[in-house]
Design an enzyme around this catalytic site. Sequence first.
Site, short mmCIF file in Angstrom:
data_model
loop_
_atom_site.label_atom_id
_atom_site.label_comp_id
_atom_site.label_asym_id
_atom_site.label_seq_id
_atom_site.Cartn_x
_atom_site.Cartn_y
_atom_site.Cartn_z
N LYS A 137 23.02 15.55 37.59
CA LYS A 137 22.10 16.69 37.69
C LYS A 137 22.30 17.33 39.05
CE LYS A 137 17.43 17.08 35.94
NZ LYS A 137 16.08 16.54 36.10
C1 E4P Z 1 13.83 18.34 34.46
O1 E4P Z 1 14.78 17.69 34.10
C2 E4P Z 1 12.83 17.89 35.44
O2 E4P Z 1 12.99 16.51 35.65
C3 E4P Z 1 11.42 18.05 35.00
O3 E4P Z 1 11.32 18.55 33.70
C4 E4P Z 1 10.50 18.65 36.01
O4 E4P Z 1 9.22 18.75 35.44
P1 E4P Z 1 7.90 19.03 36.31
O5 E4P Z 1 7.86 20.48 36.61
O6 E4P Z 1 6.79 18.60 35.42
O7 E4P Z 1 8.03 18.21 37.56
#
Ligand code: E4P
Length: 286
Positions: A137
Amino acid sequence: MLNANCKRLPCKGENAACLQGSLDTPGYDGNRVLAAIAALGRARAACACSNLAPIRLFIDTGSVAEVEEIASWGILSGATTNPSLLAKEDGDPGEIVQRICELVRGPVSAEVVSQDVESMVNEGRALRELHQHVTVKVPFNKEGLAATKALIDDGIPVNMTLVFSPNQALLAAASGATYVSCFMGRLDDISIDSAVVLEEIADTLRAGGMTSEIIAASIRHPEHVVTAARLGCEIATAPAKVLEQMLNHPLTEAGAEKFRADWESRPEFGEWLRGLTEKRLAATGS
Ligand code: E4P
């Protein structure tokens, strides 16, 4: 019949027309569909919708216990972690990621945290070596784009994260990102309608012939998942809490209760089903 609502990745333009039974749905507006096709330039990418792949569900977590629970339902295709989620957990982050990989047996995103391209690439290569299911990522920015290109050139799948606009999604896709993570909840938090932005992103990538898969991320409630599916996102990654909420409907619970009570009013029927099951188990051993 052409269907402008079709935004799924398998629609690669192999077919001249998009056939979809669901267009018979009451309230279907053919003019709107055709106008949208023209607007999106989708006619060349129209597809046989009967071949559409279903949306895949990922879990968004750093918790092995949550993955264990939800994976046992048989609905998970992958997982996403991020530094904030892993920072909440005890234990070695590498072991956590490896365990999640074993449990979901599909792509698991593990995020780089460096700021410069070279370090991002080095971290990405090291994360990938944790397990064959690791997807690296990479946060969206110009360094992230360059790192994505380098990792993709190495044959490493990349999930470009923190994407909030069609322009960012286009750049992410142009860098070759395998997945583009579009955040819904964080847009809604600042009073921007995430469904509108997600639709723009899906339209933009598909009309442009980009092949990156769209991950609807930052999901806060079940309706976000439904929106992602309706818009043709390939993946929705949701926290365990939201996946649990998706189970529930009062009519389901009431219906199951009634079926049980009616069946129990006929004890001999219960005997019959037990006998049937035991007979089969004795014959097959499984
Ligand atoms: C995406 O892969 C992120 O890990 C995640 O969806 C972030 O979500 P949040 O905005 O609830 O922290």
